[in-house]
Design an enzyme around this catalytic site. Structure first.
Site, PDB file in Angstrom:
ATOM      1  N   LYS A 117      12.610 -24.341 -47.014  1.00  0.00           N
ATOM      2  CA  LYS A 117      13.110 -22.990 -47.377  1.00  0.00           C
ATOM      3  C   LYS A 117      12.166 -21.726 -46.979  1.00  0.00           C
ATOM      4  O   LYS A 117      10.970 -21.938 -46.928  1.00  0.00           O
ATOM      5  CB  LYS A 117      13.154 -22.676 -48.975  1.00  0.00           C
ATOM      6  CG  LYS A 117      13.818 -21.463 -49.446  1.00  0.00           C
ATOM      7  CD  LYS A 117      13.697 -21.249 -50.952  1.00  0.00           C
ATOM      8  CE  LYS A 117      14.180 -19.811 -51.444  1.00  0.00           C
ATOM      9  NZ  LYS A 117      13.970 -19.608 -52.770  1.00  0.00           N
ATOM     10  N   ARG A 147       6.944 -15.504 -45.220  1.00  0.00           N
ATOM     11  CA  ARG A 147       7.531 -16.148 -43.941  1.00  0.00           C
ATOM     12  C   ARG A 147       6.338 -17.057 -43.399  1.00  0.00           C
ATOM     13  O   ARG A 147       5.169 -16.734 -43.261  1.00  0.00           O
ATOM     14  CB  ARG A 147       8.053 -15.024 -42.982  1.00  0.00           C
ATOM     15  CG  ARG A 147       8.763 -15.845 -42.025  1.00  0.00           C
ATOM     16  CD  ARG A 147       9.020 -14.432 -41.236  1.00  0.00           C
ATOM     17  NE  ARG A 147      10.209 -13.661 -41.694  1.00  0.00           N
ATOM     18  CZ  ARG A 147      10.842 -12.628 -41.267  1.00  0.00           C
ATOM     19  NH1 ARG A 147      10.544 -12.210 -40.066  1.00  0.00           N
ATOM     20  NH2 ARG A 147      11.861 -12.205 -42.120  1.00  0.00           N
ATOM     21  N   SER A 148       6.852 -18.174 -42.789  1.00  0.00           N
ATOM     22  CA  SER A 148       5.828 -18.882 -41.970  1.00  0.00           C
ATOM     23  C   SER A 148       4.756 -19.740 -42.536  1.00  0.00           C
ATOM     24  O   SER A 148       3.774 -20.044 -41.942  1.00  0.00           O
ATOM     25  CB  SER A 148       5.538 -18.358 -40.779  1.00  0.00           C
ATOM     26  OG  SER A 148       6.305 -17.924 -40.097  1.00  0.00           O
ATOM     27  N   ARG A 149       5.084 -19.722 -44.109  1.00  0.00           N
ATOM     28  CA  ARG A 149       4.018 -20.276 -44.973  1.00  0.00           C
ATOM     29  C   ARG A 149       2.762 -19.402 -44.996  1.00  0.00           C
ATOM     30  O   ARG A 149       1.458 -19.965 -45.357  1.00  0.00           O
ATOM     31  CB  ARG A 149       3.597 -21.780 -44.561  1.00  0.00           C
ATOM     32  CG  ARG A 149       4.765 -22.753 -44.854  1.00  0.00           C
ATOM     33  CD  ARG A 149       5.560 -22.474 -45.847  1.00  0.00           C
ATOM     34  NE  ARG A 149       6.503 -23.838 -46.332  1.00  0.00           N
ATOM     35  CZ  ARG A 149       7.967 -23.432 -46.461  1.00  0.00           C
ATOM     36  NH1 ARG A 149       8.382 -22.274 -46.547  1.00  0.00           N
ATOM     37  NH2 ARG A 149       8.661 -24.569 -46.822  1.00  0.00           N
ATOM     38  N   LEU A 150       2.951 -18.153 -44.426  1.00  0.00           N
ATOM     39  CA  LEU A 150       1.760 -17.414 -44.767  1.00  0.00           C
ATOM     40  C   LEU A 150       1.737 -16.416 -46.149  1.00  0.00           C
ATOM     41  O   LEU A 150       1.865 -15.235 -46.135  1.00  0.00           O
ATOM     42  CB  LEU A 150       1.778 -16.403 -43.474  1.00  0.00           C
ATOM     43  CG  LEU A 150       1.449 -16.898 -42.226  1.00  0.00           C
ATOM     44  CD1 LEU A 150       1.257 -15.980 -40.883  1.00  0.00           C
ATOM     45  CD2 LEU A 150       0.151 -17.806 -42.084  1.00  0.00           C
TER      46      LEU A 150
END
Ligand SMILES: Cc1cc2nc3c(=O)[nH]c(=O)nc-3n(C[C@H](O)[C@H](O)[C@H](O)COP(=O)(O)O)c2cc1C
Length: 214
Positions: free
Chosen positions: A10, A191-194
């Site tokens: 997700k 977002r982007s696992r940041l």
């Protein structure tokens, strides 16, 4: 397994966390997040996973409900939960009065983690909460030897039926604990696992605030 768990993903599109929005104390921020989870109509927003360790140091977790926020012996705010003092968790906490709780508000991509010391709430405090429970839940607390092996469900139901017409009284072995945290971490999915992580660590008389890598 039919589901491809490795590809289940997700993307978190939420707004981030800004240190400037965090005050010197963590609990007001926690209360804001809990209120936001309640207003978003999330299922059981006050549910938290309570983690304890057994005498050998083996950890285990289970859900409990946060039933209040109140001041502990050291003057710091903590979270309350209620249970059977003879249960597995009760035995763990008697042996090592430390724990962590984790709130997971997955629909809004938020997690709050607290770790700290455990206090047994006073009999008066436990009485006040017990009195707020519906009568049948009070009876349920009275008759369940929580975490003990049951020969059969009928044993429990028979004990409930036998006590159902009694005036409920809080058993001495049922009551509250307060977890007074010395570390609290706020996590917001990005977002982007940041992701954003803001951690408070208590240091004698103030809180140190750090941003952690996701
Ligand atoms: C959403 C949820 C909330 C729960 N709330 C409580 C609670 O407030 N107190 C409690 O004793 N058990 C609660 N339980 C049950 C515990 O997860 C657990 O099964 C029980 O306390 C026995 O744990 P123990 O054997 O480790 O002591 C809850 C379970 C769920 C799924």
């Amino acid at each position: 397994m039919e589901i491809d768990l490795a590809r289940m993903r997700k993307e978190y599109e939420d707004a981030g966390l800004d240190e400037a929005d965090f005050g010197p104390e963590p609990m007001p921020h926690f209360e804001q997040w809990l209120s936001a989870a309640h207003e978003a109509k999330l299922v059981e927003p006050n549910a938290m996973v309570l983690s304890t360790v057994d005498p050998d140091g083996a950890p285990t977790g289970r859900w409990v409900l946060c039933k209040g926020i109140s001041t502990g012996a050291n003057g710091q705010l903590g979270v309350e939960f209620y249970t059977n003092y003879n249960s597995q968790k009760g035995r763990h906490l008697a042996d090592r009065p430390v724990a962590s709780v984790t709130f997971g508000w997955l629909a809004v991509n938020r997690q709050v983690r607290m770790q700290g010391s455990i206090e047994v709430m006073t009999a008066e405090e436990s009485d006040i909460y017990f009195a707020k429970r519906p009568p049948l839940s009070q009876i349920g607390a009275m008759v369940s030897d929580q975490s003990e092996v049951l020969a059969d469900r009928s044993v429990l139901e028979a004990a409930f039926a036998a006590a159902e017409s009694e005036t409920p009284v809080r058993p001495d072995h049922w009551g509250g604990y307060r977890l007074v945290p010395n570390v609290i971490e706020f996590w917001q999915g990005r977002r982007s696992r940041l992701h954003d992580r803001i951690r408070y660590t208590h240091n004698t008389d103030n809180w140190i605030i750090d941003r952690l890598a996701p």
